[in-house]
Enzyme design. Structure first.
Site, PDB file in Angstrom:
ATOM      1  N   GLU A   1      91.111  75.580  42.478  1.00  0.00           N
ATOM      2  CA  GLU A   1      92.503  75.463  42.054  1.00  0.00           C
ATOM      3  C   GLU A   1      93.191  74.401  42.895  1.00  0.00           C
ATOM      4  OE1 GLU A   1      94.508  79.158  42.645  1.00  0.00           O
ATOM      5  OE2 GLU A   1      94.286  79.133  44.824  1.00  0.00           O
TER       6      GLU A   1
ATOM      7  N   VAL B   1      99.785  77.669  53.914  1.00  0.00           N
ATOM      8  CA  VAL B   1      99.968  78.488  55.114  1.00  0.00           C
ATOM      9  C   VAL B   1      99.152  77.901  56.266  1.00  0.00           C
ATOM     10  CG1 VAL B   1      99.626  80.780  56.131  1.00  0.00           C
ATOM     11  CG2 VAL B   1     100.364  80.572  53.746  1.00  0.00           C
TER      12      VAL B   1
ATOM     13  N   LYS C   1      82.119  81.883  36.262  1.00  0.00           N
ATOM     14  CA  LYS C   1      80.919  82.400  36.907  1.00  0.00           C
ATOM     15  C   LYS C   1      81.191  82.560  38.394  1.00  0.00           C
ATOM     16  CE  LYS C   1      76.396  83.242  37.282  1.00  0.00           C
ATOM     17  NZ  LYS C   1      75.767  84.408  36.649  1.00  0.00           N
TER      18      LYS C   1
ATOM     19  N   ASN D   1      96.865  73.658  44.891  1.00  0.00           N
ATOM     20  CA  ASN D   1      98.135  74.179  45.372  1.00  0.00           C
ATOM     21  C   ASN D   1      99.095  73.012  45.526  1.00  0.00           C
ATOM     22  OD1 ASN D   1      97.683  77.149  45.925  1.00  0.00           O
ATOM     23  ND2 ASN D   1      95.953  76.221  46.977  1.00  0.00           N
TER      24      ASN D   1
ATOM     25  N   HIS E   1      84.750  78.898  50.814  1.00  0.00           N
ATOM     26  CA  HIS E   1      86.025  78.431  50.284  1.00  0.00           C
ATOM     27  C   HIS E   1      86.481  77.276  51.180  1.00  0.00           C
ATOM     28  CE1 HIS E   1      90.107  79.689  48.406  1.00  0.00           C
ATOM     29  NE2 HIS E   1      90.201  78.447  48.862  1.00  0.00           N
TER      30      HIS E   1
ATOM     31  N   GLY F   1      95.450  86.086  44.962  1.00  0.00           N
ATOM     32  CA  GLY F   1      94.478  87.110  44.611  1.00  0.00           C
ATOM     33  C   GLY F   1      94.958  88.085  43.560  1.00  0.00           C
TER      34      GLY F   1
ATOM     35  N   ARG G   1     101.908  72.416  46.926  1.00  0.00           N
ATOM     36  CA  ARG G   1     102.879  72.755  47.973  1.00  0.00           C
ATOM     37  C   ARG G   1     102.182  72.652  49.317  1.00  0.00           C
ATOM     38  NH1 ARG G   1     100.433  77.391  49.354  1.00  0.00           N
ATOM     39  NH2 ARG G   1      99.621  78.749  47.713  1.00  0.00           N
TER      40      ARG G   1
ATOM     41  N   LYS H   1      93.296  84.736  52.454  1.00  0.00           N
ATOM     42  CA  LYS H   1      92.718  84.178  53.673  1.00  0.00           C
ATOM     43  C   LYS H   1      93.223  84.885  54.930  1.00  0.00           C
ATOM     44  CE  LYS H   1      92.944  79.912  51.075  1.00  0.00           C
ATOM     45  NZ  LYS H   1      93.765  78.723  50.815  1.00  0.00           N
TER      46      LYS H   1
ATOM     47  N   ARG I   1      95.782  84.619  60.915  1.00  0.00           N
ATOM     48  CA  ARG I   1      97.043  85.153  60.416  1.00  0.00           C
ATOM     49  C   ARG I   1      97.245  86.546  61.006  1.00  0.00           C
ATOM     50  NH1 ARG I   1      97.416  83.416  54.006  1.00  0.00           N
ATOM     51  NH2 ARG I   1      96.333  81.394  54.186  1.00  0.00           N
TER      52      ARG I   1
END
Length: 451
Positions: free
Chosen positions: A288, A295, A201, A290, A208, A165, A292, A237, A338
């Site tokens: 996007e 989490v 946009k 990631n 998500h 973020g 890797r 998140k 989390r």
């Protein structure tokens, strides 16, 4: 053959990696800063090395110190976890040039996916839908305003590099864009060494949703279904679940196929995640990738029965995937929350001394924790101190179990976001599955700000 792994990370993900290594009979090496000397993961590992002072730029981001520790420990491989150097193509390259197996994709793929601009281009070439936006970086506010005119407000201003973020902001007008552009560019330059910005946009009422991938070095690639990660604060998140209660089987299959095709087109190997924004009509757009472990990987493990960290190690060891797409099935529903050391209203970090820490236990409850009782949470790192994961036969059962488990969670000495999590779980909109990325702003914040 991998016999010893150095974990270039800290906290709960270091503990998580150690558990899978023990299962595989692989020795582990931990690194720690001066602030983490008493962290649980340090004593869990077979060996541990002090890497530097508390600040990340003096410890966990010091490539040379990490490589030196790996050499002294005679490690065969390095696992980067998430965050820190996990998506650094330079680190991956350095590991391999020094003779270590890097548990992740190639540096070349990481480099391409590390730039959101280059990633968009790669996805378009692979036939994956992308959100309308600028085709390259915008260098000046004048270029940004010109681009905004063609895209149309509201717009998501983003840093090309990095994540979490940082450098990201929704803008609704030329005036807001002018104010946000320079400050976000400077912030991105500070955190990622790259101040490049681009614009997309903003997809209204979006969800998500991400697809977990595994790909080996023999041309095999599969997806492990999706995770719904729409409950966020500050673009990060807070609650993740699998599977999504929103998308249809048709959309699930289409998203999974698109992600696997993209991985193959990239020549991607190891574990990775492609994140999408999904609109109210189930149209999905690349957000996007990631490169890797995530989490939130435990919810995928719970509904598939796979150990993703184990799979990462086996792939890095040259082994083939032991399962095909046809053999993958969804079993039940899993939710992860989390646990943050932060004020549940302001979201400000709340470091301090934990006097009592007692995580709930029971059947279908899983804890991934980074702290203990009589433990100091420092201001030097991300305020996440643990994750609570539950599994139910369906979403309703999982929510019920999670609420009970959170009420049994006992943390004293610092503020945590547990009250926020319980408030969200009690919300009728959440229970009905009406979870978009605007949920916290629309339903949670108005509730707490009026108290």
């Amino acid at each position: 053959m991998i016999k010893k792994i150095l974990i270039a990370n800290r906290g709960e993900i270091a503990s998580r990696i150690i558990r899978s290594c023990k299962k595989l009979g692989i020795q582990t090496v931990a690194i720690y800063s001066e602030a983490d000397q008493k962290a649980p993961y340090v004593s869990m590992a077979d060996e541990s090395y002090l890497i530097g002072p508390p600040r990340v730029n003096e410890s966990y981001l010091k490539t040379e110190k990490i490589i030196t520790a790996a050499k002294e420990a005679k490690a065969d491989a390095i696992h980067p976890g998430y965050g820190f150097l996990s998506e650094s193509d330079q680190f991956a390259e350095k590991c391999r040039s020094e003779g270590f197996i890097f548990i992740g994709p190639t540096a070349e793929v990481m480099r391409k996916m590390g730039s959101k601009i280059e990633a968009r281009k790669a996805m378009q070439e692979a036939g994956v839908p992308v959100v309308p936006g600028t085709e390259g970086a915008v260098a000046t506010i004048e270029e940004a305003i010109e681009g905004a005119e063609s895209i149309g407000y509201p717009i998501m201003l983003k840093a090309s590099a990095g994540g979490g973020g940082i450098g990201m902001q929704v803008v609704q007008s030329d005036e807001e864009l002018t104010k946000a552009f320079e400050s976000n560019s400077k912030r991105a330059l500070t955190f990622f060494g790259d101040g490049s910005m681009f614009m997309e946009k903003k997809v209204e009422n979006a969800r998500h949703i991400e697809i977990q991938l595994l790909a080996d070095n023999h041309g095999n690639a599969i997806h492990l279904f999706e995770r719904e990660c729409s409950i966020q604060r500050r673009n990060q998140k807070v609650i993740e679940e699998a599977p999504s209660s929103f998308i249809s089987d048709k959309t699930r299959n289409a998203m999974g196929e698109a992600a696997v095709n993209a991985a193959r087109a990239l020549g991607y190997t190891n574990a990775g995640t492609i994140e999408f924004l999904v609109d109210k009509d189930e149209n999905f757009y690349f957000l996007e990738m990631n490169t890797r472990i995530q989490v939130e990987h435990p919810v995928t493990e719970e509904i598939t029965g796979l150990d993703i960290v184990e799979a990462q190690i086996q792939i890095a060891n040259g082994e083939q995937l032991g399962i095909t797409q046809d053999e993958m099935h969804i079993n039940g529903h899993a939710i992860e929350v989390r646990i943050y050391a932060e004020d549940p209203v302001t979201f400000f970090p709340s470091p301090g001394h934990i006097t009592i820490f007692e995580a709930p236990e029971g059947e279908f409850i899983r804890n991934e924790t980074a702290v203990t009782s009589d433990y100091d949470v420092t201001p030097f790192y991300d305020p996440m101190i643990g994750k609570l994961i539950v599994k139910g036969i369906n979403r309703e059962a999982a929510i019920s179990l999670l609420k009970k488990a959170l009420k049994d969670y006992k943390i004293e000495g610092i503020k945590t976001n547990i009250p926020m999590l319980l408030s969200i779980l009690e919300n009728e909109q959440f229970q009905n599955g009406n979870t978009t990325t605007a949920f916290v702003q629309e339903y949670y914040l108005p509730q707490v700000q009026t108290k």
